[in-house]
Write an enzyme that holds these catalytic residues in place. Sequence first.
Site, PDB file in Angstrom:
ATOM      1  N   GLU A  91       1.000  -1.247   0.098  1.00 43.25           N
ATOM      2  CA  GLU A  91       0.022  -0.073  -0.113  1.00 43.25           C
ATOM      3  C   GLU A  91       0.862   1.152   0.028  1.00 43.25           C
ATOM      4  O   GLU A  91       2.055   1.135   0.572  1.00 43.25           O
ATOM      5  CB  GLU A  91      -0.851   0.075   1.189  1.00 43.25           C
ATOM      6  N   CYS A 104       3.065   8.211   1.853  1.00 40.59           N
ATOM      7  CA  CYS A 104       3.560   7.203   2.809  1.00 40.59           C
ATOM      8  C   CYS A 104       3.551   5.970   2.094  1.00 40.59           C
ATOM      9  O   CYS A 104       2.835   5.342   1.560  1.00 40.59           O
ATOM     10  CB  CYS A 104       2.265   7.444   3.852  1.00 40.59           C
ATOM     11  N   CYS A 111       5.111  -7.722   8.049  1.00 35.78           N
ATOM     12  CA  CYS A 111       6.006  -7.192   8.840  1.00 35.78           C
ATOM     13  C   CYS A 111       6.297  -8.320   9.959  1.00 35.78           C
ATOM     14  O   CYS A 111       5.388  -9.091  10.353  1.00 35.78           O
ATOM     15  CB  CYS A 111       5.429  -5.882   9.519  1.00 35.78           C
ATOM     16  N   CYS A 115       3.584  -5.633  16.535  1.00 38.87           N
ATOM     17  CA  CYS A 115       2.876  -5.064  17.194  1.00 38.87           C
ATOM     18  C   CYS A 115       1.155  -5.340  17.581  1.00 38.87           C
ATOM     19  O   CYS A 115       0.420  -5.299  16.220  1.00 38.87           O
ATOM     20  CB  CYS A 115       2.860  -3.590  16.955  1.00 38.87           C
ATOM     21  N   CYS A 118      -1.653  -3.350  15.286  1.00 40.68           N
ATOM     22  CA  CYS A 118      -1.394  -3.034  13.962  1.00 40.68           C
ATOM     23  C   CYS A 118      -1.675  -4.180  12.920  1.00 40.68           C
ATOM     24  O   CYS A 118      -1.405  -5.303  13.127  1.00 40.68           O
ATOM     25  CB  CYS A 118       0.307  -2.735  13.701  1.00 40.68           C
ATOM     26  N   CYS A 330      -2.397   1.893   7.945  1.00 43.64           N
ATOM     27  CA  CYS A 330      -1.936   0.553   8.395  1.00 43.64           C
ATOM     28  C   CYS A 330      -2.252  -0.568   7.947  1.00 43.64           C
ATOM     29  O   CYS A 330      -2.547  -1.468   8.710  1.00 43.64           O
ATOM     30  CB  CYS A 330      -1.980   0.690  10.003  1.00 43.64           C
TER      31      CYS A 330
HETATM   32  N1  SAH Z   1       7.265  -0.121  11.322  1.00 38.44           N
HETATM   33  C1  SAH Z   1       7.401   1.360  11.489  1.00 38.44           C
HETATM   34  C2  SAH Z   1       6.511   2.247  10.601  1.00 38.44           C
HETATM   35  C3  SAH Z   1       5.074   1.498  10.246  1.00 38.44           C
HETATM   36  S1  SAH Z   1       3.571   2.007  10.909  1.00 38.44           S
HETATM   37  C4  SAH Z   1       7.006   1.776  13.112  1.00 38.44           C
HETATM   38  O1  SAH Z   1       6.775   0.860  13.884  1.00 38.44           O
HETATM   39  O2  SAH Z   1       7.132   3.018  13.267  1.00 38.44           O
HETATM   40  C5  SAH Z   1       3.760   3.672  11.305  1.00 38.44           C
HETATM   41  C6  SAH Z   1       2.993   4.152  12.549  1.00 38.44           C
HETATM   42  O3  SAH Z   1       1.604   3.601  12.697  1.00 38.44           O
HETATM   43  C7  SAH Z   1       3.718   3.479  13.759  1.00 38.44           C
HETATM   44  O4  SAH Z   1       3.975   4.458  14.783  1.00 38.44           O
HETATM   45  C8  SAH Z   1       2.556   2.590  14.332  1.00 38.44           C
HETATM   46  O5  SAH Z   1       2.878   1.974  15.466  1.00 38.44           O
HETATM   47  C9  SAH Z   1       1.296   3.163  14.029  1.00 38.44           C
HETATM   48  N2  SAH Z   1       0.309   2.231  13.981  1.00 38.44           N
HETATM   49  C10 SAH Z   1      -0.029   1.055  13.711  1.00 38.44           C
HETATM   50  N3  SAH Z   1      -0.958   0.270  13.554  1.00 38.44           N
HETATM   51  C11 SAH Z   1      -1.858   1.462  14.157  1.00 38.44           C
HETATM   52  C12 SAH Z   1      -3.195   1.830  14.654  1.00 38.44           C
HETATM   53  N4  SAH Z   1      -4.053   0.727  14.274  1.00 38.44           N
HETATM   54  N5  SAH Z   1      -3.618   3.086  15.113  1.00 38.44           N
HETATM   55  C13 SAH Z   1      -2.909   3.975  14.991  1.00 38.44           C
HETATM   56  N6  SAH Z   1      -1.577   3.825  14.785  1.00 38.44           N
HETATM   57  C14 SAH Z   1      -1.014   2.745  14.199  1.00 38.44           C
END
Ligand code: SAH
Length: 343
Positions: A91, A104, A111, A115, A118, A330
Site C-alpha cells: 500500500e 506514505c 511485517c 505490534c 497493527c 496501516c
Molecule cells: N514499522 C514502523 C513504521 C510503520 S507504522 C514503525 O513501527 O514505526 C506507522 C505508525 O503507525 C507507527 O507508529 C505504528 O505504530 C502506527 N500504527 C500501527 N497501527 C496503528 C493503528 N491501528 N492505529 C494507530 N496507529 C497505528
Amino acid sequence: MRIDIKSMTLDEMTQFVKELGEPAFRGKQIFRWLHRGVSSFEEMSDLSKSLRNKLEEISFITVPKVERKQISKLDGTVKYLWRLKDENCVETVLMRYRHGNTVCISSQVGCRMGCAFCASTIGGKVRDLTPAEMLDQVLFTQKDSGLEISNIVLMGIGEPLDNMETVLRFLELVNSSEGMNIGMRHISLSTCGLTEQIDKLAQLRLQLTLSVSLHAPDDETRSRIMPVNRGEGVEKLFACCRRYFETTGRRISYEYSMIDGVNDSDWQADLLANHLKGTPGHVNLIPLNEVAESPFHPSRRIREFQRRLEQQGVTVTVRRRLGGDIDASCGQLRRKRMEEKIQ
Ligand code: SAH
C-alpha cells in the site's frame, strides 16, 4: 537472472554501461528515463535500438500495477494498493497537505515486529521490498495522480530498519538530482525502535526526520503491545534516542497511538514527560485506528493527555485523521484483499 536495473544507483549504472562498452553518459540517460517512470526500454528514445535490445536481454524494469485505488471524499487522500511482479501487494497513501503532497510508502510485504494494534503484522513478513519497489511507490503515485510529490514518510507496511540496506539505497535514489530530487529534509523514517539500527543510522548523519513509535513510556505496557520492547526496554531506547540527537543534531519525533485504558493514563503522561527531559523531542499523538482483529479501542482522553504533557513543557501535536472513509491506515487495504482471496 536478469538485473533489477532501477535498483542501481547512478554510479552503478555508469559502471554498468561502461562494462557494456558504452560511454559513461549513457548511464545518466538510462537513470533519468527510469526515474521518470518509463515502463519499457522501448521508450528510451535517445538510445540505439541495439542498446535497448541488449538492456532488455540482461535486465528488467519494475512496473507496479494498480490493484485497487480509493479516493477519500472527505479530504482527497488517495490510497493505492499496488500489485508487484510476484503478485504480492503493498500500500501507498497520498496525502494532500498545505505544505505539499506527501506519500506514505511501505518498506516490506507484511511485517515481523508483531505490534498488537497493527494490521500490517498479521500474517507476518512475506518478504523485503527492493529499492526499485520502494521508489516505484513514489514514482507511480506521482505519475498516476498527476500531482507532484514533495514529501515522503516511511510509515507504511513494514519496519524500515529491518530492511535497512534497501531503505538506504532507496534514499539515495529518490534524493538524486538526476532523479526525483526529493531532499532529505522532506523525508521521515518511522521505526518501532530497533536500537542497534538507529545507532547505525545516526553515524550517517542524514538530514531526515526520525520518528520513533513509542506508544508507551513504561516497560510493562510497551512490552505488552510491542514485542520489540521485550529484549530492549524503554530506558535503553531513550538512551539510544539521546545518542541519535547528540550525533545528528536532529530532534526525534515520538509517535504515540492513544489506546483506551492501555496507554492513556495521567501517570503515563507524567512518565513520558520525565523521559523527555533533557532530550529535545516532539510527541505526536495519534488517534488509534480500529483494526477488526484487535481488542484495542481509541482513547477518549487525547486532549487531557496532550494538556498534561504540555504543562510539563513537552511539545505535542495531535495527528489529524485523513482518509477515514477509505481504510487509509496501516495495512488495512492489503488485509482486506487477503481476506477476500481466502473467502
Ligand atoms: N514499522 C514502523 C513504521 C510503520 S507504522 C514503525 O513501527 O514505526 C506507522 C505508525 O503507525 C507507527 O507508529 C505504528 O505504530 C502506527 N500504527 C500501527 N497501527 C496503528 C493503528 N491501528 N492505529 C494507530 N496507529 C497505528
